[in-house]
Design a protein around this motif. Structure first.
Motif, PDB file in Angstrom:
ATOM      1  N   CYS A   3      41.511 -70.892  80.842  1.00 12.88           N
ATOM      2  CA  CYS A   3      42.518 -70.395  79.967  1.00 12.88           C
ATOM      3  C   CYS A   3      43.934 -70.425  80.625  1.00 12.88           C
ATOM      4  CB  CYS A   3      42.370 -69.067  79.710  1.00 12.88           C
ATOM      5  SG  CYS A   3      43.571 -67.974  78.987  1.00 12.88           S
ATOM      6  N   GLU A  14      35.211 -69.425  72.403  1.00 13.93           N
ATOM      7  CA  GLU A  14      35.922 -68.639  72.742  1.00 13.93           C
ATOM      8  C   GLU A  14      37.662 -69.117  72.753  1.00 13.93           C
ATOM      9  OE1 GLU A  14      35.963 -65.345  72.695  1.00 13.93           O
ATOM     10  OE2 GLU A  14      33.765 -65.515  72.086  1.00 13.93           O
ATOM     11  N   GLY A  16      41.012 -70.318  71.972  1.00 13.12           N
ATOM     12  CA  GLY A  16      42.177 -69.747  71.093  1.00 13.12           C
ATOM     13  C   GLY A  16      43.053 -70.748  70.896  1.00 13.12           C
ATOM     14  N   THR A  17      43.751 -71.375  71.652  1.00 11.14           N
ATOM     15  CA  THR A  17      44.930 -72.382  71.222  1.00 11.14           C
ATOM     16  C   THR A  17      44.902 -73.988  72.102  1.00 11.14           C
ATOM     17  OG1 THR A  17      46.773 -71.951  72.669  1.00 11.14           O
ATOM     18  CG2 THR A  17      46.463 -70.768  70.479  1.00 11.14           C
TER      19      THR A  17
ATOM     20  N   MET B   1      37.046 -78.666  70.467  1.00 12.31           N
ATOM     21  CA  MET B   1      37.526 -77.188  70.325  1.00 12.31           C
ATOM     22  C   MET B   1      38.519 -77.413  69.005  1.00 12.31           C
ATOM     23  SD  MET B   1      36.448 -77.075  73.392  1.00 12.31           S
ATOM     24  CE  MET B   1      37.607 -78.279  74.104  1.00 12.31           C
ATOM     25  N   PHE B   2      38.754 -76.091  68.480  1.00 13.56           N
ATOM     26  CA  PHE B   2      39.445 -75.961  67.379  1.00 13.56           C
ATOM     27  C   PHE B   2      40.732 -74.919  67.773  1.00 13.56           C
ATOM     28  CE2 PHE B   2      40.115 -73.402  63.624  1.00 13.56           C
ATOM     29  CZ  PHE B   2      40.573 -74.467  62.626  1.00 13.56           C
ATOM     30  N   CYS B   3      42.015 -75.300  67.555  1.00 15.23           N
ATOM     31  CA  CYS B   3      42.829 -74.671  67.795  1.00 15.23           C
ATOM     32  C   CYS B   3      43.240 -73.652  66.709  1.00 15.23           C
ATOM     33  CB  CYS B   3      44.395 -75.461  68.213  1.00 15.23           C
ATOM     34  SG  CYS B   3      45.598 -74.342  68.404  1.00 15.23           S
ATOM     35  N   GLN B   4      43.521 -72.263  67.178  1.00 15.50           N
ATOM     36  CA  GLN B   4      43.531 -71.249  66.013  1.00 15.50           C
ATOM     37  C   GLN B   4      44.992 -71.117  65.559  1.00 15.50           C
ATOM     38  OE1 GLN B   4      41.650 -67.850  66.140  1.00 15.50           O
ATOM     39  NE2 GLN B   4      40.013 -68.410  67.418  1.00 15.50           N
ATOM     40  N   SER B   5      45.884 -71.706  66.262  1.00 18.99           N
ATOM     41  CA  SER B   5      47.209 -72.029  65.733  1.00 18.99           C
ATOM     42  C   SER B   5      47.622 -73.020  64.996  1.00 18.99           C
ATOM     43  CB  SER B   5      48.339 -71.711  67.214  1.00 18.99           C
ATOM     44  OG  SER B   5      49.644 -72.077  66.737  1.00 18.99           O
ATOM     45  N   CYS B   6      47.432 -74.515  65.596  1.00 18.76           N
ATOM     46  CA  CYS B   6      47.877 -75.421  64.662  1.00 18.76           C
ATOM     47  C   CYS B   6      46.632 -76.118  63.853  1.00 18.76           C
ATOM     48  CB  CYS B   6      48.374 -76.557  65.544  1.00 18.76           C
ATOM     49  SG  CYS B   6      47.061 -77.514  66.576  1.00 18.76           S
ATOM     50  N   TYR B  10      40.991 -80.469  69.462  1.00 23.41           N
ATOM     51  CA  TYR B  10      41.419 -80.808  70.759  1.00 23.41           C
ATOM     52  C   TYR B  10      40.308 -80.908  71.744  1.00 23.41           C
ATOM     53  CZ  TYR B  10      41.572 -75.722  72.251  1.00 23.41           C
ATOM     54  OH  TYR B  10      41.266 -74.685  72.798  1.00 23.41           O
ATOM     55  N   GLU B  14      42.902 -80.410  76.942  1.00 21.58           N
ATOM     56  CA  GLU B  14      43.849 -80.413  76.338  1.00 21.58           C
ATOM     57  C   GLU B  14      43.956 -78.476  75.843  1.00 21.58           C
ATOM     58  OE1 GLU B  14      46.654 -81.629  75.707  1.00 21.58           O
ATOM     59  OE2 GLU B  14      46.163 -83.220  76.949  1.00 21.58           O
ATOM     60  N   ALA B  15      43.034 -77.687  76.404  1.00 16.48           N
ATOM     61  CA  ALA B  15      42.850 -76.446  76.362  1.00 16.48           C
ATOM     62  C   ALA B  15      43.996 -75.542  76.712  1.00 16.48           C
ATOM     63  CB  ALA B  15      41.877 -75.679  76.907  1.00 16.48           C
ATOM     64  N   GLY B  16      44.609 -74.721  75.819  1.00 16.27           N
ATOM     65  CA  GLY B  16      45.503 -73.712  76.323  1.00 16.27           C
ATOM     66  C   GLY B  16      45.214 -72.248  76.613  1.00 16.27           C
ATOM     67  N   THR B  17      44.860 -71.673  75.670  1.00 16.11           N
ATOM     68  CA  THR B  17      44.302 -70.273  76.110  1.00 16.11           C
ATOM     69  C   THR B  17      42.833 -70.096  75.368  1.00 16.11           C
ATOM     70  OG1 THR B  17      45.115 -69.169  73.835  1.00 16.11           O
ATOM     71  CG2 THR B  17      46.881 -69.282  75.774  1.00 16.11           C
ATOM     72  N   CYS B  18      42.206 -69.021  75.732  1.00 22.46           N
ATOM     73  CA  CYS B  18      41.083 -68.252  75.341  1.00 22.46           C
ATOM     74  C   CYS B  18      41.476 -67.617  74.003  1.00 22.46           C
ATOM     75  CB  CYS B  18      40.498 -67.453  76.294  1.00 22.46           C
ATOM     76  SG  CYS B  18      41.070 -66.060  76.903  1.00 22.46           S
ATOM     77  N   LYS B  19      40.478 -67.129  73.340  1.00 26.83           N
ATOM     78  CA  LYS B  19      40.770 -66.396  71.756  1.00 26.83           C
ATOM     79  C   LYS B  19      41.506 -65.154  72.143  1.00 26.83           C
ATOM     80  CE  LYS B  19      38.007 -65.314  67.805  1.00 26.83           C
ATOM     81  NZ  LYS B  19      36.788 -65.182  67.575  1.00 26.83           N
ATOM     82  N   TYR B  22      45.169 -65.481  73.187  1.00 31.52           N
ATOM     83  CA  TYR B  22      45.749 -65.994  71.825  1.00 31.52           C
ATOM     84  C   TYR B  22      46.210 -64.714  70.939  1.00 31.52           C
ATOM     85  CZ  TYR B  22      46.386 -67.444  67.074  1.00 31.52           C
ATOM     86  OH  TYR B  22      46.627 -67.738  65.558  1.00 31.52           O
TER      87      TYR B  22
END
Lengths: 256, 256
Positions: A3, A14, A16-17, B1-6, B10, B14-19, B22
Protein backbone atom coordinates in the motif's frame (compact mmCIF):
# COMPACT_ATOMS: atom_id res chain seq x y z
CA UNK A 1 0.66 -6.00 -2.59
CA UNK A 2 2.17 -2.94 -1.07
CA UNK A 3 0.00 0.00 0.00
CA UNK A 4 1.47 3.33 -1.10
CA UNK A 5 -0.34 5.14 1.66
CA UNK A 6 0.26 3.15 4.88
CA UNK A 7 3.28 1.25 3.44
CA UNK A 8 1.88 -2.08 4.68
CA UNK A 9 1.65 -5.29 2.69
CA UNK A 10 -1.91 -6.50 2.03
CA UNK A 11 -3.74 -9.44 0.46
CA UNK A 12 -5.56 -9.31 -2.87
CA UNK A 13 -9.03 -9.22 -1.29
CA UNK A 14 -7.95 -6.17 0.74
CA UNK A 15 -7.20 -4.09 -2.36
CA UNK A 16 -8.46 -0.49 -2.36
CA UNK A 17 -7.43 1.42 -5.45
CA UNK A 18 -5.06 1.20 -8.37
CA UNK A 19 -1.99 3.45 -8.51
CA UNK A 20 -3.58 5.92 -10.92
CA UNK A 21 -6.64 6.48 -8.72
CA UNK A 22 -4.43 6.76 -5.65
CA UNK A 23 -2.37 9.51 -7.26
CA UNK A 24 -5.47 11.30 -8.48
CA UNK A 25 -7.01 11.16 -4.99
CA UNK A 26 -3.82 12.55 -3.40
CA UNK A 27 -3.85 15.41 -5.87
CA UNK A 28 -7.54 16.11 -5.19
CA UNK A 29 -6.82 16.17 -1.46
CA UNK A 30 -3.99 18.66 -1.97
CA UNK A 31 -6.25 20.85 -4.09
CA UNK A 32 -9.04 20.75 -1.51
CA UNK A 33 -6.59 21.70 1.23
CA UNK A 34 -5.31 24.62 -0.82
CA UNK A 35 -8.89 25.75 -1.37
CA UNK A 36 -9.54 25.54 2.38
CA UNK A 37 -6.46 27.66 3.09
CA UNK A 38 -7.60 30.24 0.55
CA UNK A 39 -11.15 30.36 1.92
CA UNK A 40 -9.88 30.65 5.49
CA UNK A 41 -7.63 33.55 4.64
CA UNK A 42 -10.48 35.34 2.82
CA UNK A 43 -12.74 34.72 5.83
CA UNK A 44 -10.15 36.23 8.13
CA UNK A 45 -9.92 39.24 5.85
CA UNK A 46 -13.69 39.73 5.73
CA UNK A 47 -14.24 39.29 9.48
CA UNK A 48 -14.85 42.62 11.15
CA UNK A 49 -13.63 43.48 14.63
CA UNK A 50 -16.57 42.70 16.88
CA UNK A 51 -17.83 45.76 18.76
CA UNK A 52 -18.69 43.43 21.65
CA UNK A 53 -15.06 42.68 22.37
CA UNK A 54 -13.11 45.86 22.84
CA UNK A 55 -13.58 49.58 22.85
CA UNK A 56 -11.30 50.18 19.85
CA UNK A 57 -13.70 48.33 17.54
CA UNK A 58 -16.60 50.56 18.50
CA UNK A 59 -15.08 53.46 16.57
CA UNK A 60 -17.39 54.94 13.93
CA UNK A 61 -20.35 53.22 15.57
CA UNK A 62 -23.64 54.85 14.60
CA UNK A 63 -26.11 52.67 16.51
CA UNK A 64 -26.74 51.45 20.04
CA UNK A 65 -28.52 48.17 20.74
CA UNK A 66 -30.29 47.56 24.04
CA UNK A 67 -31.33 44.15 25.34
CA UNK A 68 -34.72 44.17 27.06
CA UNK A 69 -35.15 40.81 28.80
CA UNK A 70 -38.60 39.16 28.80
CA UNK A 71 -39.33 40.16 32.41
CA UNK A 72 -38.70 43.90 31.72
CA UNK A 73 -40.65 43.95 28.49
CA UNK A 74 -43.87 42.53 29.90
CA UNK A 75 -45.13 46.04 30.57
CA UNK A 76 -43.48 48.39 28.09
CA UNK A 77 -44.21 52.05 28.46
CA UNK A 78 -47.00 53.14 26.12
CA UNK A 79 -44.93 55.65 24.19
CA UNK A 80 -42.19 53.07 23.66
CA UNK A 81 -39.73 55.84 24.33
CA UNK A 82 -40.37 56.99 27.86
CA UNK A 83 -37.95 54.39 29.19
CA UNK A 84 -35.11 55.38 26.87
CA UNK A 85 -31.90 55.87 28.77
CA UNK A 86 -32.91 53.57 31.61
CA UNK A 87 -31.59 50.13 30.80
CA UNK A 88 -30.33 47.42 33.15
CA UNK A 89 -27.37 46.46 30.98
CA UNK A 90 -24.87 48.46 28.91
CA UNK A 91 -25.72 49.35 25.32
CA UNK A 92 -23.96 47.37 22.59
CA UNK A 93 -22.54 49.67 19.92
CA UNK A 94 -22.95 48.64 16.29
CA UNK A 95 -22.85 49.95 12.72
CA UNK A 96 -25.86 50.50 10.46
CA UNK A 97 -24.06 49.22 7.35
CA UNK A 98 -23.29 45.87 9.01
CA UNK A 99 -26.69 45.24 10.59
CA UNK A 100 -28.56 46.32 7.45
CA UNK A 101 -26.47 44.02 5.29
CA UNK A 102 -27.01 40.94 7.49
CA UNK A 103 -30.69 41.30 8.37
CA UNK A 104 -33.58 42.36 6.11
CA UNK A 105 -35.48 43.39 9.24
CA UNK A 106 -32.75 45.78 10.35
CA UNK A 107 -32.41 46.98 6.77
CA UNK A 108 -36.11 47.91 6.58
CA UNK A 109 -35.85 49.59 9.99
CA UNK A 110 -32.74 51.60 9.16
CA UNK A 111 -33.34 52.47 5.51
CA UNK A 112 -36.84 53.77 6.09
CA UNK A 113 -36.40 56.60 8.55
CA UNK A 114 -38.18 54.73 11.29
CA UNK A 115 -37.84 55.84 14.91
CA UNK A 116 -34.85 53.50 15.40
CA UNK A 117 -33.06 55.04 12.44
CA UNK A 118 -33.66 58.60 13.65
CA UNK A 119 -32.61 57.96 17.25
CA UNK A 120 -29.84 55.47 16.51
CA UNK A 121 -31.19 53.31 19.35
CA UNK A 122 -32.66 49.86 18.75
CA UNK A 123 -34.34 47.94 21.57
CA UNK A 124 -34.26 44.19 21.20
CA UNK A 125 -37.07 42.70 23.27
CA UNK A 126 -37.25 39.36 25.09
CA UNK A 127 -33.54 38.75 24.99
CA UNK A 128 -30.76 38.74 27.58
CA UNK A 129 -27.69 40.95 27.30
CA UNK A 130 -25.45 37.91 26.73
CA UNK A 131 -27.57 36.59 23.88
CA UNK A 132 -27.72 39.99 22.18
CA UNK A 133 -23.97 40.28 22.55
CA UNK A 134 -23.47 36.89 20.89
CA UNK A 135 -25.93 37.90 18.15
CA UNK A 136 -24.05 41.11 17.34
CA UNK A 137 -20.70 39.30 17.54
CA UNK A 138 -21.94 36.79 14.96
CA UNK A 139 -22.94 39.48 12.50
CA UNK A 140 -19.38 40.82 12.47
CA UNK A 141 -17.46 37.55 12.62
CA UNK A 142 -19.70 34.62 11.54
CA UNK A 143 -18.63 32.96 14.78
CA UNK A 144 -20.42 32.03 17.99
CA UNK A 145 -19.52 30.06 21.10
CA UNK A 146 -22.57 27.85 21.56
CA UNK A 147 -24.10 25.66 24.21
CA UNK A 148 -27.62 24.25 23.81
CA UNK A 149 -29.34 27.14 25.59
CA UNK A 150 -27.38 29.82 23.69
CA UNK A 151 -28.05 28.04 20.38
CA UNK A 152 -31.80 28.01 21.09
CA UNK A 153 -31.86 31.66 22.17
CA UNK A 154 -29.80 32.75 19.16
CA UNK A 155 -31.98 30.73 16.79
CA UNK A 156 -35.06 32.58 18.06
CA UNK A 157 -33.36 35.95 17.57
CA UNK A 158 -31.98 34.96 14.16
CA UNK A 159 -35.46 33.93 13.07
CA UNK A 160 -36.97 37.21 14.29
CA UNK A 161 -34.40 39.32 12.43
CA UNK A 162 -34.18 36.93 9.44
CA UNK A 163 -30.47 36.22 9.78
CA UNK A 164 -30.79 32.91 7.92
CA UNK A 165 -27.14 31.92 8.17
CA UNK A 166 -27.13 32.17 11.96
CA UNK A 167 -30.44 30.34 12.26
CA UNK A 168 -29.14 27.44 10.21
CA UNK A 169 -25.84 27.45 12.17
CA UNK A 170 -27.73 27.17 15.48
CA UNK A 171 -30.12 24.58 14.10
CA UNK A 172 -27.20 22.36 13.03
CA UNK A 173 -25.67 22.67 16.49
CA UNK A 174 -28.92 21.78 18.31
CA UNK A 175 -29.57 18.91 15.90
CA UNK A 176 -26.18 17.43 16.82
CA UNK A 177 -27.27 17.43 20.48
CA UNK A 178 -30.63 15.65 20.05
CA UNK A 179 -31.05 12.47 22.13
CA UNK A 180 -33.91 10.44 23.61
CA UNK A 181 -34.03 12.64 26.70
CA UNK A 182 -34.40 16.01 25.01
CA UNK A 183 -36.18 14.97 21.80
CA UNK A 184 -39.69 16.08 22.84
CA UNK A 185 -38.50 19.49 23.99
CA UNK A 186 -36.49 20.02 20.80
CA UNK A 187 -39.36 18.77 18.65
CA UNK A 188 -41.72 21.31 20.19
CA UNK A 189 -39.06 24.04 19.80
CA UNK A 190 -38.41 23.12 16.16
CA UNK A 191 -42.17 23.19 15.56
CA UNK A 192 -42.50 26.73 16.93
CA UNK A 193 -39.55 28.04 14.91
CA UNK A 194 -39.93 26.14 11.62
CA UNK A 195 -36.60 24.36 11.98
CA UNK A 196 -37.03 21.45 9.58
CA UNK A 197 -33.72 19.68 10.10
CA UNK A 198 -34.15 19.74 13.89
CA UNK A 199 -37.76 18.65 13.53
CA UNK A 200 -36.76 15.55 11.60
CA UNK A 201 -33.86 14.64 13.90
CA UNK A 202 -35.94 14.97 17.04
CA UNK A 203 -38.87 13.07 15.48
CA UNK A 204 -36.48 10.20 14.67
CA UNK A 205 -35.25 10.18 18.27
CA UNK A 206 -38.83 10.20 19.56
CA UNK A 207 -39.78 7.27 17.31
CA UNK A 208 -37.04 5.23 18.96
CA UNK A 209 -38.46 5.65 22.43
CA UNK A 210 -42.22 5.56 21.82
CA UNK A 211 -43.01 2.93 24.50
CA UNK A 212 -41.78 5.21 27.31
CA UNK A 213 -42.87 8.52 25.73
CA UNK A 214 -45.95 9.12 27.88
CA UNK A 215 -43.94 8.77 31.09
CA UNK A 216 -41.77 11.81 30.42
CA UNK A 217 -42.27 15.11 32.19
CA UNK A 218 -42.02 17.10 28.93
CA UNK A 219 -44.78 14.90 27.48
CA UNK A 220 -47.04 15.69 30.43
CA UNK A 221 -46.35 19.40 29.99
CA UNK A 222 -47.23 19.25 26.31
CA UNK A 223 -50.52 17.45 27.05
CA UNK A 224 -51.55 20.64 28.85
CA UNK A 225 -49.78 23.31 26.79
CA UNK A 226 -49.80 22.07 23.19
CA UNK A 227 -51.47 18.69 22.70
CA UNK A 228 -51.57 19.17 18.91
CA UNK A 229 -47.83 18.51 18.81
CA UNK A 230 -48.39 15.15 20.50
CA UNK A 231 -51.14 14.32 18.03
CA UNK A 232 -48.66 15.00 15.22
CA UNK A 233 -46.09 12.72 16.85
CA UNK A 234 -48.65 9.89 17.13
CA UNK A 235 -49.78 10.39 13.54
CA UNK A 236 -46.19 10.16 12.30
CA UNK A 237 -45.60 7.05 14.40
CA UNK A 238 -48.69 5.29 13.02
CA UNK A 239 -47.92 6.25 9.43
CA UNK A 240 -44.34 4.97 9.77
CA UNK A 241 -45.65 1.70 11.29
CA UNK A 242 -47.97 1.35 8.29
CA UNK A 243 -45.08 1.95 5.90
CA UNK A 244 -42.89 -0.60 7.67
CA UNK A 245 -45.72 -3.13 7.55
CA UNK A 246 -46.27 -2.45 3.84
CA UNK A 247 -42.53 -2.86 3.18
CA UNK A 248 -42.56 -6.20 5.01
CA UNK A 249 -45.58 -7.36 3.01
CA UNK A 250 -43.93 -6.52 -0.29
CA UNK A 251 -40.76 -8.30 0.90
CA UNK A 252 -42.84 -11.40 1.67
CA UNK A 253 -44.65 -11.35 -1.64
CA UNK A 254 -41.34 -11.12 -3.46
CA UNK A 255 -40.09 -14.21 -1.73
CA UNK A 256 -43.18 -16.25 -2.64
CA UNK B 1 -7.12 -6.85 -8.44
CA UNK B 2 -10.18 -4.67 -8.67
CA UNK B 3 -9.97 -0.91 -8.07
CA UNK B 4 -12.78 0.32 -5.84
CA UNK B 5 -12.51 3.79 -7.28
CA UNK B 6 -12.42 3.40 -11.10
CA UNK B 7 -13.83 -0.18 -11.01
CA UNK B 8 -11.09 -1.38 -13.39
CA UNK B 9 -9.00 -4.51 -12.97
CA UNK B 10 -5.26 -3.87 -12.45
CA UNK B 11 -2.00 -5.79 -12.09
CA UNK B 12 -0.09 -6.20 -8.84
CA UNK B 13 2.58 -3.66 -9.76
CA UNK B 14 -0.13 -1.09 -10.39
CA UNK B 15 -1.44 -1.28 -6.82
CA UNK B 16 -2.22 2.02 -5.10
CA UNK B 17 -3.69 1.58 -1.65
CA UNK B 18 -5.20 -1.09 0.56
CA UNK B 19 -8.94 -1.04 1.28
CA UNK B 20 -8.56 0.58 4.68
CA UNK B 21 -6.52 3.51 3.36
CA UNK B 22 -8.93 3.89 0.44
CA UNK B 23 -11.88 4.19 2.82
CA UNK B 24 -10.00 6.59 5.07
CA UNK B 25 -9.09 8.79 2.10
CA UNK B 26 -12.69 8.86 0.87
CA UNK B 27 -13.82 9.92 4.32
CA UNK B 28 -11.16 12.63 4.47
CA UNK B 29 -12.27 13.92 1.07
CA UNK B 30 -15.89 14.07 2.23
CA UNK B 31 -14.83 15.95 5.37
CA UNK B 32 -12.75 18.43 3.38
CA UNK B 33 -15.66 19.04 1.03
CA UNK B 34 -17.99 19.65 3.96
CA UNK B 35 -15.48 22.10 5.40
CA UNK B 36 -15.30 23.91 2.06
CA UNK B 37 -19.10 24.17 1.94
CA UNK B 38 -19.14 25.55 5.47
CA UNK B 39 -16.38 28.09 4.76
CA UNK B 40 -18.08 29.19 1.54
CA UNK B 41 -21.36 29.79 3.28
CA UNK B 42 -19.65 31.80 6.04
CA UNK B 43 -17.82 33.82 3.38
CA UNK B 44 -21.09 34.59 1.64
CA UNK B 45 -22.53 35.69 4.98
CA UNK B 46 -19.58 37.96 5.78
CA UNK B 47 -19.38 39.56 2.31
CA UNK B 48 -20.79 43.05 2.36
CA UNK B 49 -22.72 44.56 -0.52
CA UNK B 50 -20.13 46.49 -2.50
CA UNK B 51 -20.88 50.22 -2.68
CA UNK B 52 -19.31 50.20 -6.15
CA UNK B 53 -22.09 48.09 -7.60
CA UNK B 54 -25.45 49.62 -6.90
CA UNK B 55 -26.98 52.60 -5.21
CA UNK B 56 -28.82 50.55 -2.58
CA UNK B 57 -25.55 49.43 -1.01
CA UNK B 58 -24.39 52.99 -0.50
CA UNK B 59 -26.94 53.49 2.28
CA UNK B 60 -25.41 54.64 5.56
CA UNK B 61 -22.23 55.61 3.72
CA UNK B 62 -20.18 58.10 5.73
CA UNK B 63 -17.20 58.61 3.41
CA UNK B 64 -16.49 59.57 -0.18
CA UNK B 65 -13.37 58.39 -2.00
CA UNK B 66 -11.99 60.31 -4.98
CA UNK B 67 -9.51 58.90 -7.48
CA UNK B 68 -6.87 61.43 -8.56
CA UNK B 69 -4.97 59.93 -11.52
CA UNK B 70 -1.22 60.52 -11.78
CA UNK B 71 -1.59 63.18 -14.48
CA UNK B 72 -3.97 65.29 -12.34
CA UNK B 73 -1.95 64.91 -9.16
CA UNK B 74 1.33 66.15 -10.61
CA UNK B 75 0.46 69.67 -9.55
CA UNK B 76 -1.79 69.45 -6.52
CA UNK B 77 -3.17 72.68 -5.18
CA UNK B 78 -1.11 74.00 -2.27
CA UNK B 79 -3.90 73.86 0.32
CA UNK B 80 -4.74 70.32 -0.70
CA UNK B 81 -8.38 71.29 -0.40
CA UNK B 82 -8.92 74.03 -2.91
CA UNK B 83 -9.80 71.49 -5.57
CA UNK B 84 -12.43 69.76 -3.46
CA UNK B 85 -15.65 69.28 -5.37
CA UNK B 86 -13.89 69.38 -8.76
CA UNK B 87 -13.10 65.83 -9.72
CA UNK B 88 -13.03 64.19 -13.13
CA UNK B 89 -14.76 60.99 -12.02
CA UNK B 90 -17.64 60.26 -9.64
CA UNK B 91 -16.93 59.80 -5.93
CA UNK B 92 -17.04 56.26 -4.59
CA UNK B 93 -19.09 56.04 -1.40
CA UNK B 94 -17.76 53.91 1.44
CA UNK B 95 -18.06 53.28 5.18
CA UNK B 96 -15.50 54.27 7.82
CA UNK B 97 -15.95 51.04 9.80
CA UNK B 98 -15.08 48.89 6.77
CA UNK B 99 -12.10 50.89 5.53
CA UNK B 100 -10.67 51.28 9.04
CA UNK B 101 -10.96 47.55 9.68
CA UNK B 102 -9.20 46.53 6.46
CA UNK B 103 -6.39 49.08 6.32
CA UNK B 104 -4.20 50.39 9.18
CA UNK B 105 -3.53 53.50 7.08
CA UNK B 106 -7.23 54.33 6.77
CA UNK B 107 -7.67 53.47 10.44
CA UNK B 108 -5.02 55.98 11.49
CA UNK B 109 -6.53 58.57 9.16
CA UNK B 110 -10.10 58.08 10.36
CA UNK B 111 -9.58 57.44 14.06
CA UNK B 112 -7.39 60.46 14.59
CA UNK B 113 -9.53 63.37 13.56
CA UNK B 114 -7.42 64.13 10.54
CA UNK B 115 -8.75 66.35 7.76
CA UNK B 116 -10.12 63.28 5.91
CA UNK B 117 -12.05 62.20 8.98
CA UNK B 118 -13.55 65.65 9.53
CA UNK B 119 -14.56 66.20 5.91
CA UNK B 120 -15.51 62.61 5.11
CA UNK B 121 -13.62 62.97 1.82
CA UNK B 122 -10.50 60.94 1.04
CA UNK B 123 -8.46 61.63 -2.07
CA UNK B 124 -6.53 58.66 -3.38
CA UNK B 125 -3.66 59.93 -5.52
CA UNK B 126 -1.99 58.35 -8.54
CA UNK B 127 -4.78 55.93 -9.22
CA UNK B 128 -7.45 55.59 -11.88
CA UNK B 129 -11.15 55.51 -11.08
CA UNK B 130 -11.41 51.85 -12.18
CA UNK B 131 -8.57 50.74 -9.94
CA UNK B 132 -9.99 52.59 -6.94
CA UNK B 133 -13.36 51.02 -7.64
CA UNK B 134 -11.81 47.54 -7.69
CA UNK B 135 -9.90 48.37 -4.48
CA UNK B 136 -13.05 49.40 -2.61
CA UNK B 137 -14.95 46.42 -4.02
CA UNK B 138 -12.28 44.08 -2.65
CA UNK B 139 -12.51 45.51 0.83
CA UNK B 140 -16.21 44.65 0.96
CA UNK B 141 -16.15 41.30 -0.83
CA UNK B 142 -12.59 39.85 -0.85
CA UNK B 143 -13.06 39.47 -4.60
CA UNK B 144 -11.45 41.10 -7.63
CA UNK B 145 -11.59 40.54 -11.36
CA UNK B 146 -7.92 40.69 -12.34
CA UNK B 147 -5.84 41.04 -15.45
CA UNK B 148 -2.09 41.66 -15.23
CA UNK B 149 -2.37 45.45 -15.33
CA UNK B 150 -5.17 45.59 -12.75
CA UNK B 151 -3.26 43.18 -10.48
CA UNK B 152 -0.16 45.42 -10.63
CA UNK B 153 -2.17 48.61 -9.99
CA UNK B 154 -4.09 47.03 -7.12
CA UNK B 155 -0.88 45.65 -5.59
CA UNK B 156 0.59 49.16 -5.50
CA UNK B 157 -2.54 50.54 -3.84
CA UNK B 158 -2.76 47.61 -1.42
CA UNK B 159 0.86 48.19 -0.43
CA UNK B 160 0.27 51.92 0.11
CA UNK B 161 -2.76 51.32 2.33
CA UNK B 162 -1.32 48.17 3.93
CA UNK B 163 -4.11 45.86 2.83
CA UNK B 164 -1.89 42.78 3.09
CA UNK B 165 -4.48 40.27 1.97
CA UNK B 166 -5.10 42.08 -1.30
CA UNK B 167 -1.40 42.60 -1.91
CA UNK B 168 -0.71 38.90 -1.54
CA UNK B 169 -3.75 38.04 -3.71
CA UNK B 170 -2.45 40.25 -6.53
CA UNK B 171 1.10 38.99 -6.10
CA UNK B 172 -0.07 35.38 -6.50
CA UNK B 173 -1.95 36.33 -9.65
CA UNK B 174 1.01 38.16 -11.22
CA UNK B 175 3.38 35.34 -10.23
CA UNK B 176 1.18 32.88 -12.14
CA UNK B 177 1.65 35.03 -15.27
CA UNK B 178 5.46 35.29 -15.20
CA UNK B 179 7.20 34.09 -18.37
CA UNK B 180 10.48 34.74 -20.18
CA UNK B 181 9.04 37.76 -21.97
CA UNK B 182 7.80 39.68 -18.96
CA UNK B 183 10.26 38.46 -16.32
CA UNK B 184 12.50 41.57 -16.27
CA UNK B 185 9.55 43.94 -15.98
CA UNK B 186 7.99 41.89 -13.19
CA UNK B 187 11.34 41.53 -11.43
CA UNK B 188 11.80 45.31 -11.37
CA UNK B 189 8.19 45.75 -10.21
CA UNK B 190 8.58 43.14 -7.45
CA UNK B 191 11.77 44.90 -6.38
CA UNK B 192 10.03 48.25 -6.02
CA UNK B 193 7.12 46.80 -4.05
CA UNK B 194 8.85 44.18 -1.89
CA UNK B 195 6.93 41.29 -3.42
CA UNK B 196 9.11 38.34 -2.48
CA UNK B 197 7.19 35.53 -4.17
CA UNK B 198 7.04 37.45 -7.45
CA UNK B 199 10.71 38.40 -7.11
CA UNK B 200 11.73 34.75 -6.88
CA UNK B 201 9.47 33.58 -9.70
CA UNK B 202 10.67 36.27 -12.08
CA UNK B 203 14.31 35.73 -11.12
CA UNK B 204 13.93 32.03 -11.97
CA UNK B 205 12.46 32.94 -15.36
CA UNK B 206 15.29 35.41 -16.00
CA UNK B 207 17.93 32.79 -15.15
CA UNK B 208 16.49 30.56 -17.86
CA UNK B 209 17.01 33.14 -20.57
CA UNK B 210 20.31 34.77 -19.55
CA UNK B 211 22.02 34.46 -22.95
CA UNK B 212 19.43 36.71 -24.64
CA UNK B 213 18.80 39.00 -21.66
CA UNK B 214 20.77 42.02 -22.88
CA UNK B 215 18.86 42.08 -26.17
CA UNK B 216 15.54 42.84 -24.56
CA UNK B 217 13.97 46.29 -24.67
CA UNK B 218 13.14 46.19 -20.93
CA UNK B 219 16.81 45.43 -20.23
CA UNK B 220 17.92 48.47 -22.19
CA UNK B 221 15.43 50.62 -20.28
CA UNK B 222 16.74 49.37 -16.95
CA UNK B 223 20.33 50.11 -17.93
CA UNK B 224 19.29 53.77 -18.01
CA UNK B 225 16.66 53.88 -15.28
CA UNK B 226 17.76 51.43 -12.60
CA UNK B 227 21.04 49.62 -13.39
CA UNK B 228 21.33 48.37 -9.79
CA UNK B 229 18.57 45.88 -10.51
CA UNK B 230 20.58 44.46 -13.39
CA UNK B 231 23.63 44.22 -11.15
CA UNK B 232 21.56 42.19 -8.70
CA UNK B 233 20.40 39.88 -11.49
CA UNK B 234 24.02 39.27 -12.61
CA UNK B 235 25.15 38.68 -9.03
CA UNK B 236 22.42 36.09 -8.53
CA UNK B 237 23.32 34.42 -11.83
CA UNK B 238 26.98 34.17 -10.93
CA UNK B 239 26.31 32.89 -7.42
CA UNK B 240 23.92 30.22 -8.78
CA UNK B 241 26.55 29.20 -11.34
CA UNK B 242 29.08 28.88 -8.51
CA UNK B 243 26.66 26.74 -6.50
CA UNK B 244 25.96 24.48 -9.47
CA UNK B 245 29.67 24.08 -10.07
CA UNK B 246 30.27 23.28 -6.38
CA UNK B 247 27.44 20.70 -6.48
CA UNK B 248 29.00 19.06 -9.52
CA UNK B 249 32.41 18.99 -7.84
CA UNK B 250 31.01 17.32 -4.74
CA UNK B 251 29.18 14.81 -6.96
CA UNK B 252 32.45 13.99 -8.68
CA UNK B 253 34.36 13.63 -5.42
CA UNK B 254 31.68 11.22 -4.14
CA UNK B 255 32.10 9.01 -7.18
CA UNK B 256 35.83 8.86 -6.80
Amino acid sequence: MFCQSCKDVYEEEEAGTCKECYEEASETEEELKREIDDLRSRLLFLRLPSPTLDASSTAHSDLLLHAIPASSSSSPSPSGDADAGRFDTPAIPAHRVILASKSPVFRAMLDNEMEESRSGIIKIYDVSYDVLRAFVHYMYTAEALLDEQMACDLLVLAEKYEVKHLKSYCEKFITSKVNNDNAITHYAFAHRHSAKQLLEASMSAIMESMPTLAEREEYKELVVKDPRILVEIYETYISRQDNTAADKDSDCSCRK
